[in-house]
Write a protein that holds these residues in place. Structure first.
Motif, PDB file in Angstrom:
ATOM      1  N   TYR A  79       2.968  13.937  -8.930  1.00 13.22           N
ATOM      2  CA  TYR A  79       3.547  13.225  -7.933  1.00 13.22           C
ATOM      3  C   TYR A  79       3.341  14.104  -6.473  1.00 13.22           C
ATOM      4  O   TYR A  79       3.335  15.287  -6.508  1.00 13.22           O
ATOM      5  CB  TYR A  79       4.881  13.113  -8.229  1.00 13.22           C
ATOM      6  CG  TYR A  79       5.658  14.266  -9.126  1.00 13.22           C
ATOM      7  CD1 TYR A  79       5.458  15.644  -8.336  1.00 13.22           C
ATOM      8  CD2 TYR A  79       5.885  14.188 -10.402  1.00 13.22           C
ATOM      9  CE1 TYR A  79       5.823  16.639  -9.254  1.00 13.22           C
ATOM     10  CE2 TYR A  79       6.449  15.028 -11.264  1.00 13.22           C
ATOM     11  CZ  TYR A  79       6.306  16.440 -10.804  1.00 13.22           C
ATOM     12  OH  TYR A  79       6.662  17.450 -11.445  1.00 13.22           O
ATOM     13  N   ILE A  80       3.095  13.321  -5.569  1.00 16.13           N
ATOM     14  CA  ILE A  80       2.868  14.041  -4.196  1.00 16.13           C
ATOM     15  C   ILE A  80       4.198  14.665  -3.710  1.00 16.13           C
ATOM     16  O   ILE A  80       3.938  15.677  -3.197  1.00 16.13           O
ATOM     17  CB  ILE A  80       2.202  13.042  -3.263  1.00 16.13           C
ATOM     18  CG1 ILE A  80       0.830  12.379  -3.960  1.00 16.13           C
ATOM     19  CG2 ILE A  80       1.767  13.881  -1.667  1.00 16.13           C
ATOM     20  CD1 ILE A  80      -0.100  13.421  -4.333  1.00 16.13           C
ATOM     21  N   GLU A  81       5.241  14.225  -4.073  1.00 15.69           N
ATOM     22  CA  GLU A  81       6.433  14.773  -3.691  1.00 15.69           C
ATOM     23  C   GLU A  81       6.815  15.748  -4.766  1.00 15.69           C
ATOM     24  O   GLU A  81       7.020  15.329  -6.029  1.00 15.69           O
ATOM     25  CB  GLU A  81       7.567  13.847  -3.410  1.00 15.69           C
ATOM     26  CG  GLU A  81       8.824  14.527  -3.019  1.00 15.69           C
ATOM     27  CD  GLU A  81      10.262  13.894  -3.364  1.00 15.69           C
ATOM     28  OE1 GLU A  81      11.071  13.804  -2.448  1.00 15.69           O
ATOM     29  OE2 GLU A  81      10.232  13.181  -4.153  1.00 15.69           O
TER      30      GLU A  81
ATOM     31  N   ALA B 254       0.768  -1.065   0.102  1.00 17.00           N
ATOM     32  CA  ALA B 254       0.011  -0.057  -0.059  1.00 17.00           C
ATOM     33  C   ALA B 254       1.002   1.348  -0.019  1.00 17.00           C
ATOM     34  O   ALA B 254       0.417   2.463  -0.240  1.00 17.00           O
ATOM     35  CB  ALA B 254      -1.069   0.025   1.235  1.00 17.00           C
ATOM     36  N   ALA B 255       2.249   1.126   0.157  1.00 15.91           N
ATOM     37  CA  ALA B 255       3.207   2.259   0.151  1.00 15.91           C
ATOM     38  C   ALA B 255       3.933   1.976  -1.257  1.00 15.91           C
ATOM     39  O   ALA B 255       4.649   1.097  -1.459  1.00 15.91           O
ATOM     40  CB  ALA B 255       4.104   2.222   1.257  1.00 15.91           C
ATOM     41  N   GLN B 256       3.555   2.934  -2.129  1.00 11.55           N
ATOM     42  CA  GLN B 256       4.369   2.766  -3.408  1.00 11.55           C
ATOM     43  C   GLN B 256       5.662   3.488  -3.442  1.00 11.55           C
ATOM     44  O   GLN B 256       6.673   3.460  -2.817  1.00 11.55           O
ATOM     45  CB  GLN B 256       3.418   2.685  -4.585  1.00 11.55           C
ATOM     46  CG  GLN B 256       2.680   1.619  -4.901  1.00 11.55           C
ATOM     47  CD  GLN B 256       2.079   1.482  -6.209  1.00 11.55           C
ATOM     48  OE1 GLN B 256       2.530   2.287  -7.197  1.00 11.55           O
ATOM     49  NE2 GLN B 256       0.962   0.617  -6.505  1.00 11.55           N
ATOM     50  N   CYS B 257       5.641   4.672  -3.740  1.00 16.78           N
ATOM     51  CA  CYS B 257       6.582   5.730  -3.597  1.00 16.78           C
ATOM     52  C   CYS B 257       6.553   6.219  -1.970  1.00 16.78           C
ATOM     53  O   CYS B 257       7.921   6.418  -1.498  1.00 16.78           O
ATOM     54  CB  CYS B 257       6.334   6.879  -4.284  1.00 16.78           C
ATOM     55  SG  CYS B 257       5.268   8.146  -3.766  1.00 16.78           S
ATOM     56  N   GLY B 258       5.512   5.779  -1.439  1.00 10.24           N
ATOM     57  CA  GLY B 258       5.598   6.114   0.305  1.00 10.24           C
ATOM     58  C   GLY B 258       5.704   7.420   0.657  1.00 10.24           C
ATOM     59  O   GLY B 258       5.427   7.566   1.803  1.00 10.24           O
ATOM     60  N   TYR B 259       5.469   8.182  -0.325  1.00 11.08           N
ATOM     61  CA  TYR B 259       5.419   9.709   0.227  1.00 11.08           C
ATOM     62  C   TYR B 259       4.138  10.169   0.969  1.00 11.08           C
ATOM     63  O   TYR B 259       4.223  10.858   1.943  1.00 11.08           O
ATOM     64  CB  TYR B 259       5.728  10.689  -0.888  1.00 11.08           C
ATOM     65  CG  TYR B 259       6.099  12.041  -0.455  1.00 11.08           C
ATOM     66  CD1 TYR B 259       7.393  12.413  -0.139  1.00 11.08           C
ATOM     67  CD2 TYR B 259       5.346  13.019  -0.812  1.00 11.08           C
ATOM     68  CE1 TYR B 259       7.787  13.484   0.400  1.00 11.08           C
ATOM     69  CE2 TYR B 259       5.604  14.324  -0.260  1.00 11.08           C
ATOM     70  CZ  TYR B 259       7.139  14.673   0.178  1.00 11.08           C
ATOM     71  OH  TYR B 259       7.351  15.947   0.583  1.00 11.08           O
ATOM     72  N   CYS B 260       3.043   9.717   0.392  1.00 12.26           N
ATOM     73  CA  CYS B 260       1.629   9.833   1.166  1.00 12.26           C
ATOM     74  C   CYS B 260       1.432   9.129   2.350  1.00 12.26           C
ATOM     75  O   CYS B 260       0.404   9.186   2.985  1.00 12.26           O
ATOM     76  CB  CYS B 260       0.839   9.838   0.157  1.00 12.26           C
ATOM     77  SG  CYS B 260       0.271   7.901  -0.112  1.00 12.26           S
ATOM     78  N   THR B 261       2.200   8.031   2.562  1.00 11.21           N
ATOM     79  CA  THR B 261       2.034   7.027   3.647  1.00 11.21           C
ATOM     80  C   THR B 261       2.075   7.399   5.004  1.00 11.21           C
ATOM     81  O   THR B 261       0.750   7.190   5.723  1.00 11.21           O
ATOM     82  CB  THR B 261       3.139   5.938   3.315  1.00 11.21           C
ATOM     83  OG1 THR B 261       3.251   5.480   1.933  1.00 11.21           O
ATOM     84  CG2 THR B 261       2.755   4.677   4.388  1.00 11.21           C
TER      85      THR B 261
ATOM     86  N   LEU C 216      -4.592  12.528  -0.720  1.00 10.12           N
ATOM     87  CA  LEU C 216      -4.207  12.239  -1.918  1.00 10.12           C
ATOM     88  C   LEU C 216      -3.137  11.137  -1.906  1.00 10.12           C
ATOM     89  O   LEU C 216      -2.074  11.198  -1.348  1.00 10.12           O
ATOM     90  CB  LEU C 216      -3.992  13.525  -2.731  1.00 10.12           C
ATOM     91  CG  LEU C 216      -4.873  14.357  -2.824  1.00 10.12           C
ATOM     92  CD1 LEU C 216      -4.551  15.720  -3.603  1.00 10.12           C
ATOM     93  CD2 LEU C 216      -6.289  13.865  -3.392  1.00 10.12           C
ATOM     94  N   CYS C 217      -3.298  10.162  -2.970  1.00  9.79           N
ATOM     95  CA  CYS C 217      -2.115   9.501  -3.302  1.00  9.79           C
ATOM     96  C   CYS C 217      -2.069   9.169  -4.824  1.00  9.79           C
ATOM     97  O   CYS C 217      -3.326   8.999  -5.412  1.00  9.79           O
ATOM     98  CB  CYS C 217      -2.429   8.129  -2.810  1.00  9.79           C
ATOM     99  SG  CYS C 217      -1.246   6.739  -3.504  1.00  9.79           S
ATOM    100  N   ARG C 218      -1.030   9.295  -5.510  1.00 10.67           N
ATOM    101  CA  ARG C 218      -1.006   9.334  -6.996  1.00 10.67           C
ATOM    102  C   ARG C 218      -0.374   7.712  -7.387  1.00 10.67           C
ATOM    103  O   ARG C 218      -0.599   7.618  -8.678  1.00 10.67           O
ATOM    104  CB  ARG C 218       0.052  10.542  -7.549  1.00 10.67           C
ATOM    105  CG  ARG C 218      -0.072  10.729  -9.049  1.00 10.67           C
ATOM    106  CD  ARG C 218      -1.679  10.891  -9.471  1.00 10.67           C
ATOM    107  NE  ARG C 218      -1.610  11.788 -10.745  1.00 10.67           N
ATOM    108  CZ  ARG C 218      -2.432  12.083 -11.402  1.00 10.67           C
ATOM    109  NH1 ARG C 218      -3.728  11.903 -11.243  1.00 10.67           N
ATOM    110  NH2 ARG C 218      -2.383  12.973 -12.627  1.00 10.67           N
ATOM    111  N   CYS C 219       0.099   7.122  -6.572  1.00 10.95           N
ATOM    112  CA  CYS C 219       0.681   5.949  -7.066  1.00 10.95           C
ATOM    113  C   CYS C 219      -0.397   4.799  -7.065  1.00 10.95           C
ATOM    114  O   CYS C 219      -0.374   3.981  -7.820  1.00 10.95           O
ATOM    115  CB  CYS C 219       1.984   5.699  -6.257  1.00 10.95           C
ATOM    116  SG  CYS C 219       3.133   6.851  -6.184  1.00 10.95           S
ATOM    117  N   THR C 220      -0.889   4.830  -5.957  1.00 12.96           N
ATOM    118  CA  THR C 220      -1.575   3.245  -5.754  1.00 12.96           C
ATOM    119  C   THR C 220      -3.153   2.981  -6.337  1.00 12.96           C
ATOM    120  O   THR C 220      -3.404   2.051  -6.212  1.00 12.96           O
ATOM    121  CB  THR C 220      -1.746   2.863  -4.233  1.00 12.96           C
ATOM    122  OG1 THR C 220      -2.768   4.260  -3.691  1.00 12.96           O
ATOM    123  CG2 THR C 220      -0.464   3.259  -3.392  1.00 12.96           C
ATOM    124  N   GLY C 221      -3.631   4.197  -6.608  1.00 13.50           N
ATOM    125  CA  GLY C 221      -5.143   4.130  -6.939  1.00 13.50           C
ATOM    126  C   GLY C 221      -6.037   3.779  -5.852  1.00 13.50           C
ATOM    127  O   GLY C 221      -7.095   3.322  -5.923  1.00 13.50           O
TER     128      GLY C 221
HETATM  129  S1  FES Z   1       2.519   6.057  -2.612  1.00 14.62           S
HETATM  130 FE1  FES Z   1       2.971   7.347  -3.788  1.00 14.62          FE
HETATM  131  S2  FES Z   1       1.860   9.030  -3.341  1.00 14.62           S
HETATM  132 FE2  FES Z   1       0.885   7.206  -2.145  1.00 14.62          FE
END
Ligand code: FES
Ligand code: FES
Lengths: 180, 821
Positions: free
Chosen positions: B174-176, A107-114, A144-149
């Motif tokens: 992208y969130i970052e 559930a953490a892809q890039c992990g930035y929103c995690t 908001l999360c842009r990676c996981t949908g």
């Molecule tokens: S995991 Fe990349 S923004 Fe949520």
């Protein structure tokens, strides 16, 4: 409030509870809680995606309620209880079930929103140990999360909730490997 | 144990869930300064004078740089290098950088940037694609010529459909946001840390402007909070900026873009315009397409030539089509430069061809699915560029899988019935359901125009305790590279996954491995790792084949037991960590070594004792591709991934609002190295596709904003060409409330050259979602949109037009009906 405005440095000094420990810190009074955490307390686990209150990335818990740390002044937490992602672990040092479930399910892809999602979900599970999918969507709607949908995030919250209720939960596998 | 094909949890997620992963803004260095950038408020203008005196007096300011202070070349190296780092003499888009500031604090830097005054003379600006084309501002023109399309279109026995389609800007979101830190090194070099996808592009940009040799410019990727193409070439700009400031001040410099700045100045998906004519026979064979494809490149070429090239290579979709004419143009305008975005020039043209397929099917009287199936590419067929597909063509199976999983034929009838029932409700229920298809294929890797960027390197080094360092030149951007490459390395070496560590990408560790784009990472870095592992394995075999390890293992075990009995090992130390078949972060914190792990450790011990070289560099070069610049024909990619989507929507015909209910999405990926990360790519891509189809677009100020300009009397707040929605409250991306049920389906037609048969999956999930949505809206309501996003306003307008068209027609129709009686 026992704000001690020191003329020379223009700093304020406050005391509050941070991740279960007493904490004192001095900072310029215009700073947001986000800036105080990241810059003055070196807790960089709390992220920022907009600093305008629009993405939920900077969410922390203040007195157990989610707060967008980019929108409130550091001053406002005087005497209160603040929890960041660094303080999510259980008392014995092991990971919070939400952390484990997020890791297990990807559930953490890039992990930035995690971190923002974890803390918002933590409050949800404290209020409601058996949330429906709609409860989860509603509680997380400001993040908001842009990676996981979002789907793996919902599933991770459901898995963590089940584990916290002591149920043996199956890890969902919705992908179908077809035509084998 | 074989890990390829297993749902292995991401090794990098443990740091991410604890908040300990270090993104660029989480790093600081001693004596670090902060940067701010002065940017152009005009779309086009001449710089008359830059005054910096007032800014220099601000406390804490250390450097102010303009174009004339650049020691190297004022140029970002790209395909057609035309972009200066700092505008020299002329500004060509709003937000173009004019001057740089470094100061003790961010606020001092920003204050100084505001205190720098620049006098401009406004010049006429080209703000639309049409105007740019009329003025022949063409960055790139590609052609595709196959067969004799003119002959087909002049026939009388064919069905012809022609339309013009428009697609919007899309923000990566992208969130970052982008960010960089440059650190001057004691040996005269510079190290740049940052959020990026392509370390070698950044390295070239830094070397170009600083005038340093590339071996003095080291680029290290920090954990990156999303890329989607937006951190492909664009990070070269902020990296070059901090490098210059670090060079000028001798101190580390950090620059993190705010959300608004990032949305205003960083790259985006190109807006597109597609004039598309297709012909099919009455029995449903797609015969010819004739296309003019335009992309709005913005002020500089950046990656536009190759974005456009990918679009033209997929111009007719995953279908047989023997007669083709396409002319594709990237047009220069005075707007922010567009660049790479997941799908890379395909989503625009796929929107057009998939709408055309539906309209053709309707005219012919075939079901949209049947028409696609009839023309679907299969093994032995030729693509639009005449590439003969010899293997790994799973397109039809993706259609079959979606049809099966959705129970399409039943669902279609059920929806027709339910819509009928809703109309006759009293009062009528305004919600209509509809189904829509969208298919695409995707040439994996850079293809024939990738040239020297195609190969990739890897370095594999095994330490004496058995742990393995793997270095590659591609990056983890959330897509799961670390996980997938760990699996490939573990299986190629035959060691437990726990021993593998994928190093943070660093240009000093591996040779230029090309960019992390084009769904090429698993394929290229995977093959490079496999190559290095093969070399090591064969050396290991020389001393280990037929060797009986049981004695070494017994010895190692008893030593370990004795050590822990003496209390010398910590419960969390290596010896106590588990390596099991169900590898999840939550269970790997306790336990003991598996038998497999003991065997690996023993093997390495024996190799070390026998002085075996336990390291190697791997190199992967893709199979030959070809391309003819005149006709556009050739075997342009090494292979293709295929995808089919079916979406179910519900449209409220009173408000125009569309709700996505369900998505079935099938992908032929060759081999899913890890179904869990695969799913993550699919779900995330589909949701981004929903954003593209329904929500996301940038609105730019037009000349209409002149009124405001006059009122404020000083240039106005919104000069023409400025992006008006530069925040998440105005640029809307899908939120947790907008998510449908998504059924991910994976089909595996192995690609013999790929690692374990894998192709690529990063991009297909987003590409054909928007047309599927618009096709579904058409199916639900009868309106035929030619533009995305299908916002409620657009749908509502179209419904109104459709209703008035019908009322105009109906008297005639009833007369006809009367005369027929
Ligand atoms: S995991 Fe990349 S923004 Fe949520
Ligand atoms: S950073 Fe606080 S809501 Fe976006």
């Amino acid at each position: 409030m026992a704000k001690k405005l020191k003329r020379k440095t223009q700093k304020v000094h406050i005391a509050f509870t941070l991740n279960g420990e007493p904490c004192e810190v001095a900072f310029a009074p215009h700073k947001t809680l986000l800036e105080v955490l990241r810059e003055d307390l070196n807790l960089t686990g709390t992220k920022h995606g907009c600093e305008l209150g629009e993405c939920g990335t900077c969410a922390v818990l203040v007195d157990r309620k989610p707060v967008l740390s980019c929108l409130v002044l550091g001053l406002t937490v005087e005497g209160r209880e603040v929890t960041t992602v660094e303080g999510m672990q259980l008392a014995d040092g092991s990971l919070h079930p939400l952390q484990t479930a997020f890791a297990d399910l990807g559930a953490a892809q890039c992990g930035y929103c995690t971190p923002g999602f974890l803390l918002t979900a933590k409050e949800l599970l404290e209020k409601n140990s058996k949330p429906t999918r709609d409860d989860i969507k509603e509680a997380l709607s400001g993040n908001l999360c842009r990676c996981t949908g979002y789907i793996k995030i919902y599933e991770a919250v459901e898995l963590a909730a089940a584990r916290m209720r002591g149920e043996a939960a199956e890890v969902p596998e919705e992908v179908v490997l077809g035509l084998k | 144990m074989r890990t390829v094909g297993e749902r292995i949890a991401r090794p990098d997620s443990l740091d991410k869930v604890q908040g300990t992963a270090q993104y660029v803004d989480d790093l600081s260095f001693g004596a670090m300064l902060h940067a701010a950038v002065v940017r152009s408020p005009l779309a086009h203008g001449r710089i008359k004078k830059i005054s910096t005196a007032a800014a220099r007096r601000i406390r804490g300011v250390h450097a102010i740089l303009t174009a004339q202070d650049i020691p190297g070349q004022n140029l970002i190296p790209m395909i057609q290098p035309d972009q200066p780092l700092l505008a020299a003499g002329e500004v060509r888009h709003i937000g173009e950088a004019v001057a740089l500031v470094a100061a003790e604090t961010k606020s001092a830097a920003e204050e100084a940037a505001r205190a720098i005054t620049v006098d401009y003379e406004a010049l006429p600006a080209i703000l639309t694609l049409e105007e740019g084309f009329a003025k022949r501002e063409i960055v790139q023109h590609w052609k595709l010529r196959r067969g004799r399309p003119c002959d087909i279109f002049s026939r009388h026995d064919v069905v012809v459909v022609e339309n013009t389609y428009q697609t919007p800007y899309q923000e990566h979101a992208y969130i970052e946001t982008n960010g960089m830190i440059a650190v001057p090194e004691t040996d005269g070099g510079i190290t740049v840390y940052g959020s990026l996808q392509c370390p070698f592009y950044v390295q070239k940009a830094v070397a170009s402007v600083t005038g340093m040799k590339m071996n003095h410019c080291r680029v290290i990727q920090t954990v990156t909070g999303g890329g989607f193409g937006g951190k492909e070439d664009a990070p070269g700009l902020p990296a070059a900026m901090v490098a210059l400031l670090a060079q000028a001040t001798g101190r580390p410099v950090k620059y993190i873009l705010s959300r608004e700045e990032d949305m205003q100045v960083m790259s985006k998906r190109h807006p597109g315009k597609i004039v598309y004519r297709s012909a099919a026979s009455h029995d449903g064979i797609l015969l010819a397409v004739d296309v003019d494809y335009f992309l709005d490149a913005g002020a500089y070429a950046t990656l536009s030539p190759v974005v456009l090239w990918r679009g033209i290579n997929h111009a007719a979709g995953p279908y047989r089509c023997e007669h083709v004419r396409v002319d594709a143009y990237a047009i220069r305008t005075h707007k922010v430069p567009c660049g790479a975005f997941r799908g890379f020039g395909e989503p625009q043209i796929v929107f057009a061809h998939e709408r055309q397929m539906d309209l053709l099917a309707e005219r012919i009287g075939l079901d949209a699915l049947q028409f696609r199936e009839k023309n679907a590419l299969e093994t032995g067929d030729h693509t639009v560029t005449e590439h003969e597909l010899k293997e790994s063509v799973g397109f039809k199976d993706t259609i079959i899988e979606v049809r099966r999983a959705s129970n399409y034929d039943r669902l279609k009838l059920e929806i027709e019935k339910s819509n009928g029932a809703r109309i006759s409700e009293n009062p009528p229920n305004p919600k209509r359901r509809g189904l829509g298809w969208g298919c695409c294929y995707y040439g994996v890797g850079l293809g024939a125009r990738g040239g020297y960027l195609n190969p990739a390197g890897a370095s594999v080094v095994i330490s004496s305790d058995g742990s393995v360092n793997v270095a590659v030149g591609t990056t983890e951007i959330g897509q799961g590279m670390i996980t997938v490459l760990s699996q490939i390395a573990a299986d190629a070496l035959g060691c437990p996954l726990e021993f593998i560590r994928i190093m943070p990408p660093d240009t000093s560790r591996v040779p230029d491995s090309g960019p992390t784009v084009a769904s090429r990472t698993t394929l290229m870095s995977g093959n490079a790792i496999a190559d290095a592992c093969r070399q090591i394995k064969s050396r290991m075999a020389a001393v280990c084949a037929d060797y009986d390890f049981s004695k070494i293992i017994a010895e190692m075990k008893s030593q370990a037991v004795a050590a822990s009995a003496r209390g010398e090992t910590h419960p969390k130390s290596d010896f106590h960590r588990i390596v099991t078949s169900s590898y999840t972060p939550s269970n790997r914190a306790s336990g003991h070594w598996s038998e497999e792990a003991w065997l690996w450790k023993a093997t390495i011990q024996r190799c070390v004792q026998n002085m075996v070289q336990l390291s190697a560099h791997g190199w992967a070069v893709p199979p030959q591709t070809t391309y003819d610049g005149e006709t556009g024909l050739g075997d342009v990619y090494v292979t293709y991934s295929y995808s089919t989507n079916l979406v179910e929507v519900e449209v409220d015909i009173e408000t125009g609002e569309t709700t996505v209910l369900k998505v079935w999405t099938a992908h032929d990926v060759g081999k899913a190295i890890n179904p869990q990360t695969g799913e993550g790519q699919i779900e995330g891509g589909v949701v981004q596709g929903i954003g593209y189809g329904l929500l996301e677009e940038h609105v730019l100020a037009t000349d209409g904003s002149k009124a405001a300009t006059r009122k404020t009397g000083k240039g106005g707040p919104f000069p023409p060409g400025r992006i008006l929605n530069d925040q998440f409250s105005t640029y809307i991306i899908p939120t947790p409330m907008d998510i449908p049920e998504i059924h991910s389906l994976i089909v595996e037609h192995a690609f013999p050259y790929g690692p374990f048969g894998a192709k690529g999956l990063g991009e297909t999930p987003i590409i054909a979602v928007a047309p599927a949505l618009v096709n579904a809206i058409a199916n639900a309501t009868g309106i035929q949109l030619r533009e995305i996003p299908a916002t409620p306003e657009r749908v509502w307008q179209a419904l109104k037009q459709e209703a008035s068209r019908r009322t105009q027609q109906s008297p005639r129709r009833s007369r006809k009906a009367a005369s027929a009686i």
